[in-house]
Design a protein around this motif. Structure first.
Motif, mmCIF file in Angstrom:
data_model
loop_
_atom_site.group_PDB
_atom_site.id
_atom_site.type_symbol
_atom_site.label_atom_id
_atom_site.label_comp_id
_atom_site.label_asym_id
_atom_site.label_seq_id
_atom_site.Cartn_x
_atom_site.Cartn_y
_atom_site.Cartn_z
ATOM 1 N N GLY A 115 -15.017 -8.123 4.064
ATOM 2 C CA GLY A 115 -15.961 -9.088 4.612
ATOM 3 C C GLY A 115 -16.703 -8.542 5.812
ATOM 4 O O GLY A 115 -17.927 -8.739 5.957
ATOM 5 N N LEU A 116 -15.991 -7.822 6.680
ATOM 6 C CA LEU A 116 -16.639 -7.232 7.853
ATOM 7 C C LEU A 116 -17.524 -6.049 7.470
ATOM 8 O O LEU A 116 -18.644 -5.904 7.977
ATOM 9 N N LEU A 117 -17.013 -5.195 6.591
ATOM 10 C CA LEU A 117 -17.797 -4.025 6.207
ATOM 11 C C LEU A 117 -19.090 -4.413 5.491
ATOM 12 O O LEU A 117 -20.127 -3.756 5.651
ATOM 13 N N ARG A 118 -19.045 -5.473 4.713
ATOM 14 C CA ARG A 118 -20.216 -5.904 3.956
ATOM 15 C C ARG A 118 -21.016 -6.983 4.672
ATOM 16 O O ARG A 118 -21.853 -7.646 4.073
ATOM 17 N N ALA A 119 -20.762 -7.139 5.981
ATOM 18 C CA ALA A 119 -21.560 -8.022 6.847
ATOM 19 C C ALA A 119 -21.592 -9.466 6.365
ATOM 20 O O ALA A 119 -22.619 -10.149 6.486
ATOM 21 N N ALA A 134 -33.316 -8.989 3.452
ATOM 22 C CA ALA A 134 -32.457 -7.828 3.249
ATOM 23 C C ALA A 134 -32.616 -6.802 4.356
ATOM 24 O O ALA A 134 -31.647 -6.140 4.763
ATOM 25 N N SER A 135 -33.818 -6.650 4.869
ATOM 26 C CA SER A 135 -34.056 -5.638 5.897
ATOM 27 C C SER A 135 -33.247 -5.908 7.158
ATOM 28 O O SER A 135 -32.886 -4.980 7.889
ATOM 29 N N HIS A 136 -32.932 -7.165 7.409
ATOM 30 C CA HIS A 136 -32.141 -7.530 8.581
ATOM 31 C C HIS A 136 -30.659 -7.215 8.368
ATOM 32 O O HIS A 136 -29.938 -6.935 9.322
ATOM 33 N N VAL A 137 -30.209 -7.257 7.116
ATOM 34 C CA VAL A 137 -28.795 -7.095 6.803
ATOM 35 C C VAL A 137 -28.426 -5.639 6.539
ATOM 36 O O VAL A 137 -27.347 -5.165 6.939
ATOM 37 N N ILE A 138 -29.290 -4.902 5.886
ATOM 38 C CA ILE A 138 -28.962 -3.551 5.420
ATOM 39 C C ILE A 138 -28.413 -2.648 6.520
ATOM 40 O O ILE A 138 -27.435 -1.913 6.285
#
Length: 333
Positions: A115-119, A134-138
């Motif tokens: 969960g942490l690694l995949r934000a 997506a640009s904010h998360v990647i």
């Protein structure tokens, strides 16, 4: 002659356990609905089945008295810190429920890691804002493949986490008190030397009991030398971490995040800064629950009841300090 075993209603599935053990000859199971009744059972039972939280100073005193026939305690919990606090007579065996909870806690630890690694916390906040970006998360996304993961504790839970990490391609370092081979572990580190490996770790998992030696072990000195991107996962006990130091480390980006199933004081205070940290996943001490956990606990208790009746070695034996005959190795580290 019938052997009487007292079962605490709190923490054990009393009715289910009695039903499961109804076919065991020579055993009478007696349910204690209250703490007072449990402590009374210490005077007329040869064994007690309870949770660590139910082991009180008064119960310890009764077991130490010559009036108590109790020779065995089966804890439903994996932890046994109350025994370390109140003591346990040398003639009383202690077993815990670690093997029943281990697989489910290990899965939960993996959920916190992934969960942490995949934000996931970040994306959940984005969901609440109805924001698809997506640009904010990647930039926050990472993969477990190739990461170094240190697991402090080699009991059922620690070993289960190590086994589940291997298919992801992670490098696993087992941290134990004394060197010994560990399955699913690439390297073994002695606990006294953990500071030599902390700077290399991407993830540090705590899966060990709470005692005088381990209390507050994850403190500012650890966080100071860990990677700024590193994650801390705790599925052991809240007291393993200096919580104030952890909050400071998270606020100052000394570490990258934390997944916590436990806290020093539970429930966690609503005013705790941990609730407001963007890089934290909190779960309310439920890592052990779900799936077949309770079924495994009942199976373990039933097997140990038969072993106790027949004079055979019990599963999940815990050696508390006074019973180790000078040995310094704890069963779960």
């Amino acid at each position: 002659m019938t052997m009487r075993i007292g079962i605490s209603k709190g923490g054990l599935q009393g009715a289910e356990l009695i039903d499961a053990c109804s076919d065991i000859a020579g055993i009478e199971l007696v349910v204690a609905d209250t703490q007072d009744e449990l402590e009374e059972r210490a005077l007329d039972c040869e064994a007690l089945m309870l949770n660590s939280a139910r082991y009180s100073a008064r119960l310890a005193e009764r077991l130490a008295s010559g009036a108590s026939p109790v020779r065995w305690l089966q804890f439903a919990s994996a932890g046994y810190e109350t025994v370390l606090e109140h003591g346990l007579s040398d003639h009383v065996l202690l077993t815990n429920g670690g093997s029943a909870w281990g697989p489910t806690v290990a899965e939960h630890a993996m959920a916190l890691i992934l969960g942490l690694l995949r934000a996931v916390p970040l994306m959940e906040r984005e969901r609440l804002r109805a924001r698809w970006d997506a640009s904010h998360v990647i930039p926050h996304l990472r993969s477990l493949e190739g990461m170094k993961v240190g697991i402090v504790g080699a009991g059922d839970i620690g070993r289960g986490i190590a086994a589940r990490l291997r298919p992801f391609g992670a490098e696993v370092i087992g941290v134990v008190r004394s060197p010994r081979p560990l399955e699913h572990v690439d390297h073994v580190c002695i606990l006294d030397q953990i500071c030599s490996v902390l700077p290399e770790l991407d993830i540090l998992v705590l899966a060990l009991p709470l005692n005088d030696e381990t209390r507050g072990m994850a403190n500012a000195s650890w966080f100071h030398i860990m990677k700024p991107s590193s994650l801390l996962i705790n599925v052991g006990r809240g007291g393993l971490i200096d919580q104030s130091a952890l909050i400071d480390a998270l606020r100052n980006n000394a570490i990258g995040g934390a997944g916590l199933d436990v806290a020093i004081d539970e429930p966690l205070c609503p005013s705790s800064p941990l609730w407001l940290q963007d890089n934290v996943i909190l779960t309310p001490h439920i890592a052990a629950l779900g799936g077949r956990s309770l079924d495994r606990l009942i199976e373990l208790c039933k097997e140990n009841i038969m072993r106790f009746r027949d004079g055979l070695p019990l599963r999940n034996r815990v050696l508390v300090p006074s019973q180790r005959n000078g040995s310094v190795r704890a069963v779960d580290l």
